[in-house]
Structures are given as structure tokens and as C-alpha cells.
Motif scaffolding. Sequence first.
Motif: not given
Length: 394
Positions: A37-66
Motif C-alpha cells: 500500500p505504501t510503495l508508490s508513496l515510498f518511491l515518490t517521497t523517499e526515492v523521489k521518482v516520477s509517476p512514470f518511474m513508479v509505474g515502471l517499478f511495479f511493472t518490473g516487479s510483476a515481470v520478475m515475480g512471474i
Amino acid sequence: MTVSTTTARRLRLPDMTSSAFLIIAFLTGIAGALQTPTLSLFLTTEVKVSPFMVGLFFTGSAVMGIFVSQFLGGWSDKKGDRKTLILFCCLLGALGCVLFAFNRSYFILLLVGVLLTSFGSTANPQMFALAREHADKTGREAVMFSSILRAQVSLAWVVGPPLAFALALGFGFTFMYCAAAVAFILCGIMVRAFLPSMPKAMLTTAGPLEAPRNNRRDTLMLFIACSLMWAANSIYLINMPLYVVKELHLSSKLAGMLMGIAACLEIPTMLVAGYLARQLGKRLLMRFAVICGVLFYGSLMFFTGPATLIAIQLLNALFIGILAGIGMLYFQDLMPGQAGAATTLFTNSTRAGWILAGSLAGLVAQFASYYAVFYAALAMVVVSVFCIWRVREA
């Protein structure tokens, strides 16, 4: 009569192993509910990346998980010991949480952290596969036992999201991820001490199993439907905290409250669905769930107040509660004798949903708005209606 009495007694009085399954389901749920639940907020506020990079992170996580879960799922069905595999995944999941706690490099988290957390998330489907085999072996009613386990995960999501936001906002993300690591470690201890060891995961033939049939078309349609349904839910999880805070200008605690309320309502939904599955059939319940999904995401187009957002969580709970509780069992019925592969396929529908959600949520939010993302979620649920209607009763 003796067999019925024994089976009924097993359903009423859980043994130590069954109790351990319930605790482990709760702990794996807590570990996930503290992170997602807090991952998008973590990436935005702590890692300081754009919304596109947040989406890319979730996508990469899902691909690796599969890739990770599909490999481990097939291996465990053929010759693996699920208990050892679950323990191994819990330890790697804990290491992943530690990395997230102390590292703020986007690419290190994407390349290394995602790999570790992919192993950690695989502990959950493997636990459900082992639970199905345990239920068949001990004569438990598999549908109800699995529904109770899914309810434990939802119970964890009642506690987890509000706790995650409270820990992250009150003590920092480092403390929150360390708490998730502790949950994984406790889970590993429980696995090592109490779960049964089944080196060759074979389902008993005493149950009402059918001979393998050519269910590939039904399985494919179910996979597409579940993937789209999970994609809509993933878009909601990714987008909703940012939508509530940045566009509606409401408290961030409301985001955790919405997730917690939905998860709380999912618990009775799963239990009732498990009870009704034998009478009504899994197909009818899944059809009802996807209609609730259409109503929920359609409602998000119009309702923006805290009270109405809370009220429509009932539709969200019916949508996700039935999907989470019945969907996995539907796959297992369509793939008899392959508990690990069927459970992994259901789990990978979740990850496929994350791939779609991560890509769309980041792009739409980057170039349009967080509100516009919900249109994509609604479209996915509408398409899943067509797919669900094409799947036959298992």
C-alpha cells in the motif's frame, strides 16, 4: 458414518498443523500489507521518482515475480519440498525488506530488491498449494479450509495498510520495512517448526478428483479475466493513495482506512463465498464478483467524498473477496492434480495485473491525472465480464 463423523470433527477442531497454516497465512499477509500500500508513496517521497518511474517499478516487479513463481511452482509440483521452499522464500523476503529499509537507489531496488521480494511473495502461493494438499490428505473440506486461509490474509490487510501508513508517517519507511522483515522471519520460524514436509506433492485420490480434461481454453479465459480484474485492483492500490492526497486533498490516513475497511469486509465475503461455492458453483460467484467490480469502478467516477468512498468499499470487498477466495480454487478445479501449478497460475494472474496496472497507472497519471486512471480500471473490468462468461463450470 464413521468417516463423516471423523471429517466433521476435523473441521471443528483444528490440529496444530492447521493452526500453523492460519498463522502463516496471516504473517505472509502482514508482510505484503506493510509493503504494497505504501510503495508508490515510498518511491515518490523517499526515492523521489516520477509517476512514470513508479509505474515502471511495479511493472518490473510483476515481470520478475512471474518468472520466479512460475519456475518454483512447476519445480515444487514435480520434485520439490514445499516446506523447504517456503522457508527459503521467507528468508529472501526478509532480506528484500532490509534492502528497502536502508537503500534509496532506484535501480538497486529495481534490480536486486525486486528479485528478493519476488521470492518472498512466492511463499504465499506455495503455502496455499501445501494447504490444499494437507486438506486433501487429512480429509478436510478443501474449499472451506482455503477460504478460511484467504480470510486470514484479508484479516492481515485489515491491520496492515493502516499500520503501514502509521509506521511510515510516524516512524519512517526504514522502521516500516524492518517491521515487514520481522514478519517474514516469524513466518519462517513457524514454517520450520510446524508445517508438514511433503517432498513429492501428490494429491490423494480419495477426494472427488476427476480425470484430467482438456480445459486449456477455460483456463486461458479464466487467466485473462483474473488478470484484468487484478489489474483494475492494482491500479486502485497504486493510484488511490496519491489520488486521495494530491487531487482530493484529503488525509493520507484516509487511504489506509479505505484499504483496511475493504479488507475487513472481504473476510465475511470469503467465508460466505466458500460456503456457497458448493451450492451455487464457482462460476456464478465469479460472475457476481465481476459485476460488483463494474459497479465499484463506475462509482469512483462520481463519488469523491470520504463518506461515499467508504460506503462503496462494500462493492470493492465483494469484487476482491470472491476473486481472491474462489478464483484460486477455480484454477485448481480446472487443473486437477496440479495444485502448485494451478495456484501459481492464479498468483501470476495477479502479477500480470500488476504489469498492466504499473504501465497504465504511470503513463496516464503522468500525462493526464490520477482520476483518469480509474477509467482504465473500469475498462479492464468490463472486458473481464466477457471472459468470465466464456468459462465453463469446473
